[in-house]
Design an enzyme around this catalytic site. Structure first.
Site, PDB file in Angstrom:
ATOM      1  CG  ASP A  75      -1.149  -6.423  -2.268  1.00  0.00           C
ATOM      2  OD1 ASP A  75      -2.426  -5.656  -2.742  1.00  0.00           O
ATOM      3  OD2 ASP A  75      -1.421  -7.156  -1.996  1.00  0.00           O
ATOM      4  CB  SER A  76       2.226  -7.840   0.849  1.00  0.00           C
ATOM      5  OG  SER A  76       1.743  -8.129   1.827  1.00  0.00           O
ATOM      6  CB  SER A  77      -1.848 -11.146  -1.289  1.00  0.00           C
ATOM      7  OG  SER A  77      -2.670 -10.284  -0.538  1.00  0.00           O
ATOM      8  CB  THR A 111       0.325  -4.488   6.255  1.00  0.00           C
ATOM      9  OG1 THR A 111      -0.957  -4.236   5.571  1.00  0.00           O
ATOM     10  CG2 THR A 111       1.026  -2.809   6.756  1.00  0.00           C
ATOM     11  CB  THR A 115      -1.098  -0.292   1.194  1.00  0.00           C
ATOM     12  OG1 THR A 115      -1.721  -1.181   1.110  1.00  0.00           O
ATOM     13  CG2 THR A 115      -1.464   1.567   1.682  1.00  0.00           C
ATOM     14  CD  GLN A 152      -7.686 -22.625  17.162  1.00  0.00           C
ATOM     15  OE1 GLN A 152      -9.077 -22.146  17.576  1.00  0.00           O
ATOM     16  NE2 GLN A 152      -7.949 -23.837  16.564  1.00  0.00           N
ATOM     17  CB  CYS A 153      -4.504 -18.172  22.359  1.00  0.00           C
ATOM     18  SG  CYS A 153      -5.459 -19.117  23.474  1.00  0.00           S
TER      19      CYS A 153
END
Ligand code: ASP
Length: 364
Positions: free
Chosen positions: A79-81, A111, A35, A300-301
């Site tokens: 785009d970092s995707s 990001t 971005t 998952q925490c």
């Protein structure tokens, strides 16, 4: 004053300080996209990457630093995707090739996958003794309220910072964002709207930038004089996540664990590393481990850690050979698996490397 060098594979642009004194440092800025450097497309109003030299026009402040800055944009900003393990290796190679020539590195990156890239680079660059700081922005640099300028300029300042002995203060891969410096392989993107996009739940903030920049030295990697950088150039992408949830079916677990060519699974468990104890679930896990699949238990925490055996619902995982990920992030766990599987085919060595911190990515 800026000069352009086109002799290498990449065209670089160098900004020399205006000050008559010799530059106090030299920083290589690698621009990958994200971005920070995007503009709104005139037709669809979607954000797309734009030309790197246009970005420089948006931050004339870079000319005021008393150190030399060289910009190296990747052939095509992304785009970092669209980030890939191949590109991680390419970025690590650029750092390695330029390691002797520059004091430090700043990587401008989207990001969305910055925490994955930071983790991957930390594994690929063994023996790193210079700062590699990733940064980006939530709003494009051309927008008046953009966070890009502060993130970029402070990342440069941190990259160039030295102590009284002239040694780099930061000598590891970090993410700098919204006034905080985080260890790269401990960071997570946790916010897509506010400016504070990253957090590190299980490791302290390494520096805070206000009027001055305060470094928390005991938590930073110590500079090791004489140590050599060793570049690793292999990652094995045959890995996946398996996130469990109440009600997950045997078919789903079976299908994931039976993916052809799969070598490693990051098992995202509940709480302190707990999973269902239904017979079918245990049978699927046991079968996968018998087939030499590496299973890495990550909670998952975001905070706390996996302690296999604390509850009856995790004891079986330990007994059957699931490896505890302790307090590692899911982003760091998947890239660590790619790295470990890329480095050796020896299952015992893979298990040892997964179980212990290699670059400060997890606590024992
Ligand atoms: N989609 C963008 C990217 O990761 C988001 C950002 O840079 O903040 O490239």
């Amino acid at each position: 004053m800026s000069t352009v060098n086109t002799s290498s594979k990449y065209k670089t642009v160098r900004i020399n300080p205006i000050s008559p004194k010799p530059p106090r440092a030299s920083v290589l800025v690698i621009y990958t996209g994200g971005t920070l450097g995007m503009v709104y497309e005139s037709v669809g109003r979607q954000l797309v990457p734009f030309d790197f030299e246009q970005i420089l026009e948006q931050v004339p402040e870079v000319n005021r630093f008393d150190f030399e800055i060289t910009f190296l944009p990747l052939s095509e900003p992304i785009d970092s995707s669209n980030m890939t393990p191949e590109l991680w290796i390419e970025i690590a190679r650029i750092v390695n090739e330029n390691y002797a020539q520059y004091d430090s590195f700043v990587i401008l990156h989207g990001t969305d996958t910055m925490a994955y890239t930071a983790s991957a680079l930390s594994f690929l660059l063994e023996g790193l003794n210079k700062a590699v700081i990733l940064t980006g922005a939530q709003l494009p640099i051309g927008i008046a309220r953009s966070d890009a300028r502060e993130n970029f300029l402070t990342a440069l300042e941190i990259a160039a910072a030295t102590n009284l002995a002239g040694q780099p203060i930061v000598s590891e891969v970090c993410i700098y964002f919204n006034s905080v410096l985080l260890r790269g392989n401990r960071a997570k993107k946790n916010e897509s709207s506010d400016f504070n996009a990253f957090k590190s739940e299980n490791y302290p903030i390494l520096a805070r930038a206000g009027v001055s920049i305060y470094y928390d030295l005991p938590y930073l990697e110590t500079y090791r004089p004489g140590i050599k950088l060793h570049l690793h150039e292999k990652l094995n992408p045959n890995v996946t996540y398996l996130k469990i949830f109440p009600g997950i079916s045997r078919e789903v677990v079976h299908a994931v664990l039976k993916v052809s060519g799969l070598r490693g699974v990051v098992l995202e468990t509940f709480g302190a590393g707990n999973a269902p104890t239904m017979d079918w679930f245990l049978a699927e896990i046991r079968d996968a481990i018998d087939r030499n699949l590496l299973i890495f238990n990550v909670s998952q925490c975001d905070g706390g850690r996996v302690t296999q055996g604390q509850y009856q619902t995790s004891k079986f995982l330990k007994d059957v050979g699931v490896i505890s990920g302790s307090d590692i992030t899911a982003e760091s766990a998947i890239t660590k698996m790619m790295y470990v599987l890329g480095r050796t085919d020896d299952p015992a060595q893979q298990r040892t490397w997964l179980s212990e911190p290699l670059r400060g990515e997890m606590s024992l």
